[in-house]
Enzyme design. Sequence first.
Site, PDB file in Angstrom:
ATOM      1  CB  THR A  66      61.734  28.283  67.983  1.00  0.00           C
ATOM      2  OG1 THR A  66      62.288  26.988  68.250  1.00  0.00           O
ATOM      3  CG2 THR A  66      61.597  28.459  66.468  1.00  0.00           C
ATOM      4  N   GLY A  67      62.734  31.356  67.252  1.00  0.00           N
ATOM      5  CA  GLY A  67      62.202  32.633  66.791  1.00  0.00           C
ATOM      6  C   GLY A  67      63.282  33.669  66.554  1.00  0.00           C
ATOM      7  N   GLY A 101      61.050  33.017  73.012  1.00  0.00           N
ATOM      8  CA  GLY A 101      60.287  34.205  72.641  1.00  0.00           C
ATOM      9  C   GLY A 101      58.813  34.009  72.948  1.00  0.00           C
ATOM     10  CB  ALA A 102      56.113  35.284  74.173  1.00  0.00           C
ATOM     11  CG  ASP A 103      53.814  34.514  68.775  1.00  0.00           C
ATOM     12  OD1 ASP A 103      54.652  34.984  67.992  1.00  0.00           O
ATOM     13  OD2 ASP A 103      53.669  33.292  68.956  1.00  0.00           O
ATOM     14  CE  LYS A 118      57.040  29.717  73.360  1.00  0.00           C
ATOM     15  NZ  LYS A 118      57.751  30.461  72.304  1.00  0.00           N
ATOM     16  N   GLY A 119      53.794  30.138  69.375  1.00  0.00           N
ATOM     17  CA  GLY A 119      53.523  29.272  68.231  1.00  0.00           C
ATOM     18  C   GLY A 119      53.527  29.994  66.904  1.00  0.00           C
ATOM     19  CD  GLU A 140      58.372  27.660  70.651  1.00  0.00           C
ATOM     20  OE1 GLU A 140      59.144  28.388  70.021  1.00  0.00           O
ATOM     21  OE2 GLU A 140      57.152  27.881  70.729  1.00  0.00           O
TER      22      GLU A 140
END
Length: 248
Positions: free
Chosen positions: A42-43, A99-101, A111-112, A120
């Site tokens: 997601t993202g 994806g990742a933050d 993530k989140g 996820e």
Amino acid sequence: MKILNSLTILPIIMDKVEVLKQQAGIEACKFVKNGMKVGLGTGSTVKYTVIELGRRITEEGLEIVGVPTSLATEKLATKVGIPLVELSECTHLDIVIDGADEFDNNYNLIKGGGAALLREKIVAQESLSMIVVADERKMVGTLGAFPLPVEITPFSHQATIRQLSTLLDSRVNCRMAGDNPVVTDNGNYIADAHCGPKLSNPEALEVEILKIAGVVQVGLFNNMCDVVILASSTGVETKINPNGRLAE
Ligand code: 5RP
């Protein structure tokens, strides 16, 4: 000489990041082969992966099935023609692309940011490999500058937030959409912990956070990521986790 004002420059900067996201998202598709069961993250970066997989299905006859990690991704995947299955119908998935933050030198992730961390993480746990798509802003020495998302139950969420704040010795906010808490696809809330870049032992921290009643899941993805596709101004790099499942 033409003087550029900030309103002129802003769209140029945004376009550049968007191009990096697109490059990373598309490059990750090289890991997807016929017959695979693919977790769809997601993202705004992995959306380009989903679109490219849809293109390959339509134009190149790629045969895969997908498991989406959010209702938003389910909608996009359906629109671009990726056949979807329920995770519970599969014994495992071959790969998840997400994806990742943030990611650190050990390929641990935060993530989140898109509030989809629970699904996820369940999908990542069921996958034989995990590919992360990211632009250069996501690479950090130590995790935590990005507020750590924690999915929590709506029941007595203020108490859970207090527990988190004490444990982390940090400000923790309930993520809001206007006047109301953001509600995840699972009917829960998201707490964002403003720890700062000091999460040097994310594995121990994950264990401690999960002990708090009211915590459903935390956005620390430790020892899950095998590859980061990193797009930067100097090009797209495939970074293989030397301790991951895809290392030589
Ligand atoms: C959603 C996520 C996203 O993967 C993460 O927030 C990165 O998103 P983006 O590619 O839009 O920066 O964890 O819950």
